[in-house]
Design a protein around this motif. Structure first.
Motif, PDB file in Angstrom:
ATOM      1  N   PRO A  51      96.093 -34.891  61.997  1.00 15.53           N
ATOM      2  CA  PRO A  51      95.655 -36.285  62.066  1.00 15.53           C
ATOM      3  C   PRO A  51      94.336 -36.213  62.817  1.00 15.53           C
ATOM      4  O   PRO A  51      94.276 -35.576  63.883  1.00 15.53           O
ATOM      5  CB  PRO A  51      96.735 -36.962  62.913  1.00 15.53           C
ATOM      6  N   ARG A  52      93.282 -36.797  62.294  1.00 17.44           N
ATOM      7  CA  ARG A  52      91.988 -36.349  62.817  1.00 17.44           C
ATOM      8  C   ARG A  52      91.748 -36.686  64.266  1.00 17.44           C
ATOM      9  O   ARG A  52      90.929 -36.031  64.923  1.00 17.44           O
ATOM     10  CB  ARG A  52      90.839 -36.797  61.919  1.00 17.44           C
ATOM     11  N   THR A  53      92.486 -37.638  64.815  1.00 15.25           N
ATOM     12  CA  THR A  53      92.335 -37.909  66.245  1.00 15.25           C
ATOM     13  C   THR A  53      92.984 -36.831  67.117  1.00 15.25           C
ATOM     14  O   THR A  53      92.767 -36.807  68.321  1.00 15.25           O
ATOM     15  CB  THR A  53      92.936 -39.289  66.592  1.00 15.25           C
ATOM     16  N   ALA A  54      93.784 -35.971  66.506  1.00 17.93           N
ATOM     17  CA  ALA A  54      94.481 -34.940  67.289  1.00 17.93           C
ATOM     18  C   ALA A  54      93.661 -33.656  67.450  1.00 17.93           C
ATOM     19  O   ALA A  54      94.006 -32.787  68.247  1.00 17.93           O
ATOM     20  CB  ALA A  54      95.827 -34.606  66.641  1.00 17.93           C
ATOM     21  N   LEU A  55      92.587 -33.520  66.704  1.00 19.39           N
ATOM     22  CA  LEU A  55      91.828 -32.273  66.695  1.00 19.39           C
ATOM     23  C   LEU A  55      91.293 -31.837  68.064  1.00 19.39           C
ATOM     24  O   LEU A  55      91.500 -30.676  68.452  1.00 19.39           O
ATOM     25  CB  LEU A  55      90.652 -32.403  65.725  1.00 19.39           C
ATOM     26  N   PRO A  56      90.632 -32.718  68.811  1.00 14.39           N
ATOM     27  CA  PRO A  56      90.070 -32.256  70.081  1.00 14.39           C
ATOM     28  C   PRO A  56      91.129 -31.722  71.045  1.00 14.39           C
ATOM     29  O   PRO A  56      90.916 -30.683  71.692  1.00 14.39           O
ATOM     30  CB  PRO A  56      89.386 -33.514  70.640  1.00 14.39           C
ATOM     31  N   ALA A  57      92.267 -32.402  71.133  1.00 17.44           N
ATOM     32  CA  ALA A  57      93.305 -31.944  72.068  1.00 17.44           C
ATOM     33  C   ALA A  57      93.835 -30.582  71.648  1.00 17.44           C
ATOM     34  O   ALA A  57      94.040 -29.683  72.485  1.00 17.44           O
ATOM     35  CB  ALA A  57      94.440 -32.963  72.137  1.00 17.44           C
ATOM     36  N   PHE A  58      94.046 -30.404  70.354  1.00 11.49           N
ATOM     37  CA  PHE A  58      94.511 -29.088  69.883  1.00 11.49           C
ATOM     38  C   PHE A  58      93.504 -28.007  70.261  1.00 11.49           C
ATOM     39  O   PHE A  58      93.857 -26.963  70.787  1.00 11.49           O
ATOM     40  CB  PHE A  58      94.714 -29.094  68.370  1.00 11.49           C
ATOM     41  N   ARG A  59      92.227 -28.281  69.998  1.00 11.42           N
ATOM     42  CA  ARG A  59      91.215 -27.248  70.216  1.00 11.42           C
ATOM     43  C   ARG A  59      91.109 -26.893  71.701  1.00 11.42           C
ATOM     44  O   ARG A  59      91.018 -25.714  72.075  1.00 11.42           O
ATOM     45  CB  ARG A  59      89.865 -27.730  69.692  1.00 11.42           C
ATOM     46  N   ALA A  60      91.145 -27.916  72.543  1.00 10.73           N
ATOM     47  CA  ALA A  60      91.031 -27.657  73.977  1.00 10.73           C
ATOM     48  C   ALA A  60      92.217 -26.843  74.480  1.00 10.73           C
ATOM     49  O   ALA A  60      92.071 -25.842  75.195  1.00 10.73           O
ATOM     50  CB  ALA A  60      90.934 -28.985  74.738  1.00 10.73           C
ATOM     51  N   GLU A  61      93.397 -27.264  74.092  1.00 14.04           N
ATOM     52  CA  GLU A  61      94.615 -26.582  74.552  1.00 14.04           C
ATOM     53  C   GLU A  61      94.658 -25.141  74.047  1.00 14.04           C
ATOM     54  O   GLU A  61      94.951 -24.205  74.782  1.00 14.04           O
ATOM     55  CB  GLU A  61      95.809 -27.385  74.017  1.00 14.04           C
ATOM     56  N   MET A  62      94.344 -24.998  72.763  1.00 11.28           N
ATOM     57  CA  MET A  62      94.465 -23.686  72.127  1.00 11.28           C
ATOM     58  C   MET A  62      93.434 -22.712  72.672  1.00 11.28           C
ATOM     59  O   MET A  62      93.725 -21.539  72.901  1.00 11.28           O
ATOM     60  CB  MET A  62      94.243 -23.908  70.613  1.00 11.28           C
ATOM     61  N   THR A  63      92.219 -23.224  72.902  1.00  8.72           N
ATOM     62  CA  THR A  63      91.166 -22.366  73.433  1.00  8.72           C
ATOM     63  C   THR A  63      91.585 -21.805  74.793  1.00  8.72           C
ATOM     64  O   THR A  63      91.434 -20.605  75.063  1.00  8.72           O
ATOM     65  CB  THR A  63      89.859 -23.188  73.588  1.00  8.72           C
ATOM     66  N   ALA A  64      92.117 -22.671  75.627  1.00 12.69           N
ATOM     67  CA  ALA A  64      92.541 -22.231  76.961  1.00 12.69           C
ATOM     68  C   ALA A  64      93.671 -21.208  76.859  1.00 12.69           C
ATOM     69  O   ALA A  64      93.663 -20.171  77.545  1.00 12.69           O
ATOM     70  CB  ALA A  64      92.981 -23.440  77.782  1.00 12.69           C
ATOM     71  N   GLU A  65      94.612 -21.478  75.986  1.00  9.58           N
ATOM     72  CA  GLU A  65      95.773 -20.610  75.877  1.00  9.58           C
ATOM     73  C   GLU A  65      95.389 -19.232  75.333  1.00  9.58           C
ATOM     74  O   GLU A  65      95.852 -18.190  75.811  1.00  9.58           O
ATOM     75  CB  GLU A  65      96.813 -21.285  74.975  1.00  9.58           C
ATOM     76  N   LEU A  66      94.527 -19.229  74.341  1.00 13.72           N
ATOM     77  CA  LEU A  66      94.082 -17.958  73.767  1.00 13.72           C
ATOM     78  C   LEU A  66      93.272 -17.163  74.789  1.00 13.72           C
ATOM     79  O   LEU A  66      93.387 -15.933  74.860  1.00 13.72           O
ATOM     80  CB  LEU A  66      93.248 -18.206  72.505  1.00 13.72           C
ATOM     81  N   ALA A  67      92.461 -17.866  75.571  1.00  8.96           N
ATOM     82  CA  ALA A  67      91.634 -17.173  76.564  1.00  8.96           C
ATOM     83  C   ALA A  67      92.505 -16.478  77.609  1.00  8.96           C
ATOM     84  O   ALA A  67      92.146 -15.413  78.121  1.00  8.96           O
ATOM     85  CB  ALA A  67      90.685 -18.166  77.234  1.00  8.96           C
ATOM     86  N   PRO A  87      86.283 -37.636  67.065  1.00  9.05           N
ATOM     87  CA  PRO A  87      86.956 -38.681  66.272  1.00  9.05           C
ATOM     88  C   PRO A  87      86.229 -40.024  66.325  1.00  9.05           C
ATOM     89  O   PRO A  87      86.079 -40.701  65.310  1.00  9.05           O
ATOM     90  CB  PRO A  87      88.345 -38.772  66.912  1.00  9.05           C
ATOM     91  N   GLU A  88      85.737 -40.394  67.507  1.00  7.94           N
ATOM     92  CA  GLU A  88      85.025 -41.661  67.621  1.00  7.94           C
ATOM     93  C   GLU A  88      83.711 -41.608  66.844  1.00  7.94           C
ATOM     94  O   GLU A  88      83.300 -42.594  66.217  1.00  7.94           O
ATOM     95  CB  GLU A  88      84.770 -41.983  69.104  1.00  7.94           C
ATOM     96  N   LEU A  89      83.086 -40.462  66.829  1.00  4.83           N
ATOM     97  CA  LEU A  89      81.843 -40.302  66.070  1.00  4.83           C
ATOM     98  C   LEU A  89      82.101 -40.498  64.577  1.00  4.83           C
ATOM     99  O   LEU A  89      81.359 -41.220  63.887  1.00  4.83           O
ATOM    100  CB  LEU A  89      81.263 -38.910  66.350  1.00  4.83           C
ATOM    101  N   ARG A 122      82.654 -44.157  63.841  1.00  5.45           N
ATOM    102  CA  ARG A 122      81.411 -44.929  63.793  1.00  5.45           C
ATOM    103  C   ARG A 122      80.646 -44.669  62.498  1.00  5.45           C
ATOM    104  O   ARG A 122      80.063 -45.583  61.925  1.00  5.45           O
ATOM    105  CB  ARG A 122      80.517 -44.551  64.966  1.00  5.45           C
ATOM    106  N   LEU A 123      80.621 -43.419  62.079  1.00 10.07           N
ATOM    107  CA  LEU A 123      79.932 -43.104  60.817  1.00 10.07           C
ATOM    108  C   LEU A 123      80.583 -43.864  59.667  1.00 10.07           C
ATOM    109  O   LEU A 123      79.900 -44.434  58.815  1.00 10.07           O
ATOM    110  CB  LEU A 123      79.983 -41.598  60.538  1.00 10.07           C
ATOM    111  N   GLU A 124      81.902 -43.886  59.650  1.00 11.20           N
ATOM    112  CA  GLU A 124      82.602 -44.582  58.568  1.00 11.20           C
ATOM    113  C   GLU A 124      82.400 -46.087  58.652  1.00 11.20           C
ATOM    114  O   GLU A 124      82.274 -46.773  57.646  1.00 11.20           O
ATOM    115  CB  GLU A 124      84.097 -44.269  58.622  1.00 11.20           C
ATOM    116  N   GLU A 125      82.416 -46.590  59.872  1.00 14.34           N
ATOM    117  CA  GLU A 125      82.294 -48.029  60.050  1.00 14.34           C
ATOM    118  C   GLU A 125      80.934 -48.513  59.559  1.00 14.34           C
ATOM    119  O   GLU A 125      80.822 -49.565  58.940  1.00 14.34           O
ATOM    120  CB  GLU A 125      82.460 -48.356  61.541  1.00 14.34           C
TER     121      GLU A 125
END
Lengths: 473, 473
Positions: free
Chosen positions: A356-372, A236-238, A241-244
């Motif tokens: 909401p694009r700031t929520a993506l990393p948390a979803f991916r981290a949580e979901m990856t762990a849960e699926l594993a 999200p921060e990347l 910065r690209l947009e800024e």
């Protein structure tokens, strides 16, 4: 519907023999081109004018026959193919496809619903214009409006609804009324905005017959790179910065996971591997900047891109570990090869999520762990449109998995992923593919009761007998 | 409504004493700030929460009392003031104005309906962001959504609907149901798009209580110039060239007629006259380019602007006779002084037209000639947003006219201008001011019967008792 032996004769009387498809040729209308779902049609009718569409709708209204509007049938949620009953008529709009009427100085095009995106862009290109909704398929404009297509360059150009200046549509009342206009006004608040409501309604409220679209100047320069983030968490921060620093130039920020990239490179050996011998990194971002300004304007988007990415690689808080400038065509070829590559790895449990694009990393981290924990054999091959929070969180059930493919497990996986996305992270279970039989159960589960009630009221208003499309609302 | 002596007591029970305005303080709620229209309120209620809004709506539903939602009351079509009956309750949203909740990396803000545009931008600015809908007034966000405000920079940023990522709204059913969401998704096709329908509905379908808005990176450089076209006829081609060569930088292309400019410079002597001794030209275009790229990026929007305008001055087919680079603040001060300047010349017959932008010159030429024949004393003081086809085709009945101001003639003038705009040139009779008592008769005259029928159905769906707003649909 009761048996209707005269159906094809009735339809031929309305649209001519040429407008009624012979039973032997039903296959391509009954089976989605990209989505596997299929059904059985009572008839396939291809009207050649708005008046013929109206005649078919009046007939259906009187007879109580259901109609499934269909464009290029490239959708992914089975919304444009008939159900199994054999009682629905496929209403193909493919003959509403005369030459687009362009007004270059107004940057508008009036097109028939059956016009292909590629045909519109071929007509616009000599005028230095394009309809820049970018996606893997070649849909019809009517289908794109029904689905409110987003695609890979939404971050700059918006979705179809953002670029819809007018439409003409037939609703399913007794008269088969025609609503909308094709004047192409960019600023108009002289009534309720029916066009924005009908966009994205999946053919369940009205049949779009023509549209007036907003075209954009073609870029005269493009720069493309692969950015390698130090972690998924910095994405999200990347993007910020690209947009800024390159706001108006940024046309794409496409995320690609290692598994998806590996699959694409394996499946399509003609692709050049941009990562050299080491293979793909954990995650990569395809970044594209464009400008309408020519090279003599002083604007150099490659220099701007290098500048931003270079800054992101500096210092102890660097967001990127590496950045590879690449030929745009080669990098986009990899991006577009991801779906087929992933599909070749096994059976895909496909997702079209958005956050909401700031929520993506948390979803991916949580979901990856849960699926594993629950199903360690499933392989996450995700890719998505990071600039707008879109995430094709695709899971592959590998061919060599310890358990054979099991639809009951797939259902559990879908329930879990959707629950976490929607309830856990404020996400959407259908970002750009719309609603159809493939995902309508999740609409019932997640849409707020008041929103569902309003949608049901809208359905009754535009289609009082419930004749149109595959989604009841 | 029958006489209701207990009205204020009833309302105080729902929203507290502080939420009910004393009769002595009704004036600012009964009289539009910029539009002269006024009425009489039965009561003025200022709920402080969504639940209080719902309580008022439930009360109104049960009692059959009509409600006029109101923001900053800066609208121009009398849609936010009560009628003359003294039976309508003004529902002011001004207390729904807590601090905006910003997510800078997501570029979103969740704001209450009563938040002023200036307050949102003050909160966004430290993050390098803004909500770039630019207009002369300082409305509330709720009012901007109800009107679908456009403004001077629509060509780059779109209107409010384009920048509305979500909303929360109360509809006027028995339960005062709350529809919508505030997740801020940029890509979402998991249901019908209620927010886009409610945007621009003028408070007649629902009461917006909160919204999630799309913010944009603040530009880091701006260049502004006055372009003097060789004729009005070349304006569409001029805009096309600006877009072709400076597409992503173009933020405004504001047309200003000689009469409007002269009036502004006369009325506001503190303005610097950019035209020197000769006075304003027949027509001038304020052109603005912006970029988010900093000066060290190689992008120089002033150089780009000079390049484009210079090219437009060259050769036998030159589009421009002159171009004056100016300080942006000074030029915008002139642009923003036009309405007051024109108003000082006499009584204004105001128009808020829009056209397919290539149709503007023909309309103006035809209309000017026709008006000169019928009412030669009327003075055209038009200005508008050429990039999006908007045209404030304002006519002044001068103080020194040979005939005294005559409302019957004004009605004839309005009928003629609207007829030619809508029927003759595919225009809109309300580009960005929306619908209200000031222009609703023209909605009845010009909107297609099928569109009016659909709108009436939508009104019944969201507001079955017809309690909300000033437009019946």
């Amino acid at each position: 519907m009761t048996a209707r032996p005269s159906l094809e004769k009735d339809l031929a009387a309305l649209v001519g023999e040429a407008g009624v498809v012979a039973r032997d040729d039903f296959a391509r209308f009954e089976q989605g081109i990209r989505y596997g779902g299929a059904g059985r049609a009572a008839a396939v009718v291809r009207p050649a004018s708005v008046e013929q569409v109206r005649a078919v709708v009046r007939y259906a209204y009187a007879a109580g026959v259901r109609l499934v509007p269909q464009g290029a049938n490239t959708g992914l949620v089975a919304a444009s193919t008939p159900d199994e009953s054999g009682e629905q008529i496929v209403l193909s709009l493919e003959r509403l496809a005369g030459s687009p009427v362009l007004d270059p100085a107004a940057r508008t095009a009036v097109v028939g619903a059956g016009t292909r995106l590629s045909a519109l862009n071929a007509a616009a290109e000599p005028h230095g214009l394009s309809f820049p909704i970018d996606l893997g398929a070649d849909p019809t404009i009517g289908g794109m409006i029904a689905t409110n297509t987003g695609g890979a360059r939404l971050i700059r150009y918006g979705d179809v609804r953002h670029n819809l200046l007018g439409l003409e549509a037939v609703i399913a009342d007794e008269e088969a009324s025609v609503v909308g206009d094709l004047r192409g006004l960019r600023k108009n608040n002289s009534g309720l905005d029916l066009k924005s409501l009908l966009a994205g309604s999946g053919g369940a409220l009205a049949i779009v017959t023509r549209a007036c679209l907003n075209l954009h100047p073609l870029p005269r320069q493009t720069a493309t790179a692969l950015a390698i983030p130090v972690s998924h968490a910095v994405l999200p921060e990347l993007v910020r910065r690209l947009e800024e620093q390159a706001g108006e130039f940024l046309t794409a920020a496409e995320g690609m996971s290692k598994n998806a990239l590996t699959a694409a490179l394996r499946h399509a050996p003609q692709l050049r591997n941009p990562f050299g011998g080491g293979g793909p990194p954990d995650y990569a971002l395809l970044v594209e900047l464009c400008s309408t300004a020519g090279p003599d304007s002083g604007v150099d988007v490659e220099q701007i891109l290098m500048g931003v990415l270079g800054e992101c690689m500096e210092g102890p808080d660097a967001l990127l570990s590496d950045a590879l400038v690449g030929r745009g065509g080669e990098l986009w070829a990899i991006r577009h090869a991801l779906p087929a590559g992933v599909a070749a790895e096994g059976q895909v449990i496909a997702f079209d999520l958005a956050f909401p694009r700031t929520a993506l990393p948390a979803f991916r981290a949580e979901m990856t762990a849960e699926l594993a924990r629950a199903w360690p054999f499933l392989k996450l091959c995700d890719f998505g449109h990071l600039g707008d929070g879109g995430d094709h969180f695709n899971l592959v059930w590998p061919k060599d998995a310890p358990h054979p493919y099991d639809p009951a497990v797939v259902l559990q996986v879908r329930d879990l992923v959707y629950d976490r996305a929607v309830h856990g992270h404020g996400g959407s279970f259908s970002a750009e593919h719309g609603l159809g039989p493939y995902n309508i159960d999740y609409y019932r589960r997640y849409a707020a009761p008041a929103d569902q009630a309003a949608a049901a009221g809208l359905k009754r208003l535009f289609d009082p007998k419930g004749l149109l499309g595959r989604v009841a609302f």
